[in-house]
Design a protein around this motif. Structure first.
Motif, mmCIF file in Angstrom:
data_model
loop_
_atom_site.group_PDB
_atom_site.id
_atom_site.type_symbol
_atom_site.label_atom_id
_atom_site.label_comp_id
_atom_site.label_asym_id
_atom_site.label_seq_id
_atom_site.Cartn_x
_atom_site.Cartn_y
_atom_site.Cartn_z
ATOM 1 N N LEU A 183 0.830 -1.207 0.000
ATOM 2 C CA LEU A 183 0.000 0.000 0.000
ATOM 3 C C LEU A 183 0.865 1.259 0.000
ATOM 4 O O LEU A 183 0.580 2.237 0.698
ATOM 5 C CB LEU A 183 -0.957 0.012 1.200
ATOM 6 N N LEU A 230 -4.927 2.563 -3.054
ATOM 7 C CA LEU A 230 -5.374 1.330 -3.690
ATOM 8 C C LEU A 230 -6.294 1.660 -4.868
ATOM 9 O O LEU A 230 -7.225 2.457 -4.746
ATOM 10 C CB LEU A 230 -6.122 0.465 -2.663
ATOM 11 N N GLU A 267 -9.285 -0.944 1.401
ATOM 12 C CA GLU A 267 -8.054 -0.239 1.755
ATOM 13 C C GLU A 267 -8.029 0.078 3.245
ATOM 14 O O GLU A 267 -6.994 -0.087 3.910
ATOM 15 C CB GLU A 267 -7.922 1.042 0.929
#
Length: 800
Positions: A49, A53, A336
């Motif tokens: 990440l 995302l 996310e």
């Protein structure tokens, strides 16, 4: 939020207390494993990440199971701690279906995955490969599979985890086998029976099994039975099975960590007390072993709600909680947030490697669960000490002059193997209460039957240290033996032929396991899974129709040709030769069908070895060929009773039709009938055609269902001339010979088949055919009056 609790021990035992640093380390490891599990289900890019995302980072097809993963990660994390702290030799069997994301995540964290698959390193690039390959074309399955380091149990093979765990523990005195049982799996019949395995576990010579019953409340769509029982009722059930439960319950991570650590310490302390009492103080009472009941929410730490519906702690968390991530911006945002909730920047450094705190609890070397040699049993396997067969072979001066019970002769060989492995303890005989019934009782001279429960004066051969395993649960027998073989030992499963079908689905999975492991160079070959099927269809005349079913052979020969073998030895010496072969073999499922009733001795040991090596061949002494012309007909047979009927038919044809040229072919290895392109043991067409001819009638008397022979030989040039007699699902309680008559496998019917199929013979031999019909009619009348077979059948002997 419920408090996490640990049930007090019945006998107080010292319990370690986690320091704050240990607690932080365990939680960091658990969060890292959860992050990796979610990443495997969803991501194919952006593994750390490092950027927001986007939909292209997400797999187009979302496959996998999240619901069980956080609980499995918790267990793995805490097993790491106790293994490291106590220097344990441990193995874990992961029972819950499709728990692959968790076990793969932990294998990657501990480093065994990168050692096994160097292209999936412990860094950002390796993490991306780990994520992408999961449930992806060309990747790895979503369950714990052979490809998973440290595994001996196919995830999703529900019902067998606990029996596999006990099989691994038998004769492994220094091994701890943890076994995670999912609450769905706990509802299966095989799992319910396998709780009784603790009545067969010897605390002196065997290791310990620690069941961890993971109750997260739901299966795919329904509540789990055990999860809905009141705690006292569940405790009563587990205590009735011989366990003392320790409960860990909650949804607050830090308090659950403390409770889980305390439960494991208590359980291991109790196990140590039991083993010390048995090994140093000669205690003989049956111990109460600990079991941990772990209650955590299904899909723990995942999304609490999706689209306004509750997910965490419900059945909706079972598979993929957020299903529309690529097309639904809200789902993408939730994913996310879910991933970032584990704080990956605290867990992995700038290169994507786990930080030291994450790895603080991880053991080293082969103490890691993914590196245990017990999970790659071929590394530990030793050659089985088989004695010379000459010591057990029966003398055969001429065919058919004597009779022996083949399995009784085999029993003498197995008794010797038991004696030869007395110290090393790496051979076991398992079966559902049938060792003596199957004439293998000679083994009791070397070892008794494993038994830890009450013994009465009338009991025979029970032995706390015994290596014959009998329980009237074919599932449990199969699971024990699979666990035993997969951890590097040898064994044999003896069973009535009709009831081995009970383990059809289990052998399916074992064959699949073997097929996959053959393609994994790091998986070492293990001893074959060997079945001895006896008390077979043709000699179950006394028990009747319910005990008459030869179809396991059909089931096996549907499986991967590279992994399955079927043998039908026709007498005692061929059974010895086949047994020697299968007990030495590796990575196969071998099915051996042999009778336990008195059977004619056809071949000497030397002849039997040569015949078994060929797998199929002519018995020139039984036919009438003189080498000057082709046979008029071929009489073929596979199996002990069909062989006798073929030889009796050949004798009748010699007597009544002396001008007929007959060839007698016996088949021991059934796969020889297949083309060589279809099975490693198959015959090339030229060899098959030379043996069976391409244009002469072949009357084949077969042990099982006749259509199997047609299926095996349908591509052969002479298939149109092949006529097979076998079991036609016609059975009852009757005389032995009436069984073959009812199914048209008898000698008289075989003679009639030859007359009907040799061109021109039907007209010339009308009288002979009618005599055969009359004999069958006389048989029916005789057995109804006398209750025994015709004297000419009961007293028949071979004589050329």
């Amino acid at each position: 939020m419920r408090e996490a609790t640990t049930t007090p021990a019945t006998t107080p035992a010292p319990v370690g207390t986690l320091t704050d640093q240990e607690l932080r380390g365990l939680d960091a490891h658990w969060r890292a494993a959860n992050y990796l599990a979610v990443g495997q289900i969803y991501l194919m890019g952006n593994p750390l990440l490092r950027e927001p995302l986007r939909r292209e980072h997400v797999k187009p097809r979302l496959l996998g199971h999240w619901g069980t993963s956080p609980g499995l990660n918790l267990v793995h994390t805490h097993l790491n701690r106790v293994i490291r702290a106590r220097d344990l030799d441990a193995l874990c069997v992961w029972g819950p279906g499709h728990g692959g994301p968790a076990v793969l995540a932990n294998s990657w964290l501990e480093g065994t995955y990168a050692e096994t698959y160097p292209d999936v390193g412990r860094d950002a690039a390796g993490m991306e490969r780990l994520f992408r390959q999961f449930s992806f074309p060309g990747g790895v399955p979503s369950h714990v599979a052979p490809e998973t380091p440290g595994s001996i149990h196919e995830g999703g093979e529900l019902g067998y985890s606990l029996s596999h765990a006990y099989g691994a523990a038998f004769d492994n005195p220094d091994l701890l086998v943890a076994c995670v049982i999912g609450d769905g799996e706990a509802e299966t019949g095989p799992l319910a029976a396998s709780w009784h395995s603790n009545k067969f576990l010897d605390p002196v010579h065997d290791g310990a099994v620690l069941p961890i019953l993971h109750l997260n409340g739901y299966k795919i769509a329904n509540p789990a039975v055990l999860a809905r029982l009141p705690e006292q009722e569940l405790d009563d059930l587990l205590r009735g099975y011989g366990h003392e439960p320790l409960h860990v319950t909650g949804d607050d991570p830090l308090t659950v960590h403390r409770a889980m650590a305390a439960a494991l310490d208590t359980a291991l302390d109790r196990i140590a007390v039991v083993q010390r009492a048995a090994r140093r103080e000669s205690a003989t009472g049956r111990p109460r072993w600990p079991v941990i009941v772990l209650r955590t929410p299904k899909g723990w730490t995942g999304p609490a709600e999706v689209d306004g519906l509750p997910v965490e702690g419900t059945w909706r968390a079972h598979q993929v909680p957020l299903a529309g991530v690529r097309d639904n911006p809200e789902h993408l945002e939730q994913l996310e947030a879910w991933l970032r909730s584990y704080r990956p920047e605290e867990l992995f450094d700038e290169r994507g490697r786990p930080r030291p705190e994450v790895l603080a609890c991880v053991p080293e070397g082969t103490r890691r669960l993914g590196a245990s040699p017990h999970a790659n049993g071929g590394l530990l396997l030793r050659e089985l000490p088989l004695p010379p067969l000459e010591r057990f072979a029966v003398p055969v001066d001429k065919p058919g002059a004597s009779l022996h019970e083949p399995t009784r002769v085999l029993g003498e060989l197995l008794a010797n193997v038991m004696e030869a492995t007395r110290e090393r303890r790496d051979f076991r005989l398992v079966g559902p209460d049938e060792t003596a019934s199957n004439r293998l009782q000679a083994v009791y001279r070397a070892t008794g039957k494993a038994w830890q429960a009450e013994v009465l004066p009338v009991d025979e051969h029970l032995d706390r240290q015994g290596r014959v395993m009998e329980i009237l649960s074919e599932h449990t027998c199969q699971g024990w033996l699979e666990g035993y073989l997969l951890t590097g030992r040898h064994g044999l499963f003896s069973c009535y032929e009709a009831f081995v079908h009970i383990v059809d689905s289990m052998v399916n999975q074992h064959v699949k396991w073997l097929r996959v492991t053959r393609r994994l160079p790091w998986r070492r070959p293990i001893a074959s899974l060997n079945y001895l099927l006896t008390s077979h269809v043709w000699r179950q005349d006394h028990n009747g129709f319910s005990h008459q079913d030869p179809g396991f052979i059909d089931h096996i020969l549907n499986k991967s040709p590279e992994a399955v073998r079927v043998y039908l030895p026709p007498d005692a010496n061929t059974l010895l030769s086949v047994a020697e072969h299968v007990l030495r073999s590796r990575d196969y499922v071998n099915v051996v069908v042999a009778g336990k009733q008195p059977c004619f001795d056809w071949l000497s040991l030397e002849q039997a070895r040569a015949h078994c090596a060929r797998g199929a061949g002519t018995w020139a002494w039984a036919g009438t060929e003189d080498g000057t012309r082709e046979p008029d007909a071929v009489l073929a047979c596979a199996g002990d009773v069909p062989t006798q009927e073929v030889l009796a038919a050949a004798q009748l044809l010699r007597r009544h039709l002396p001008g007929l040229t007959l060839r007698v072919v016996n088949v021991v290895d059934l796969a020889r009938l297949l083309p060589t392109e279809e099975h490693p043991h198959g015959m090339p067409d030229r060899e098959y055609d030379a043996l069976f001819t391409t244009d002469k009638p072949v009357i084949f008397a077969y042990h099982g269902y006749p259509w199997l022979i047609h299926r095996l030989a349908y591509r052969r040039a002479g298939h149109a001339n092949l006529h097979v007699r076998g079991y036609k699902e016609i059975g009852t309680t009757t005389t032995p010979f009436d069984m073959v008559v009812r199914n048209d496998l008898d000698r008289y019917r075989l003679v009639m088949d030859v007359i009907d199929r040799v061109p021109g013979l039907a007209v010339r031999a009308t009288g002979v055919r009618q005599a055969m019909e009359d004999a069958r009619t006389r048989h029916h009348t005789w057995i109804r009056e006398h209750g025994t077979d015709l004297p000419e059948v009961a007293d028949w002997t071979w004589g050329a």
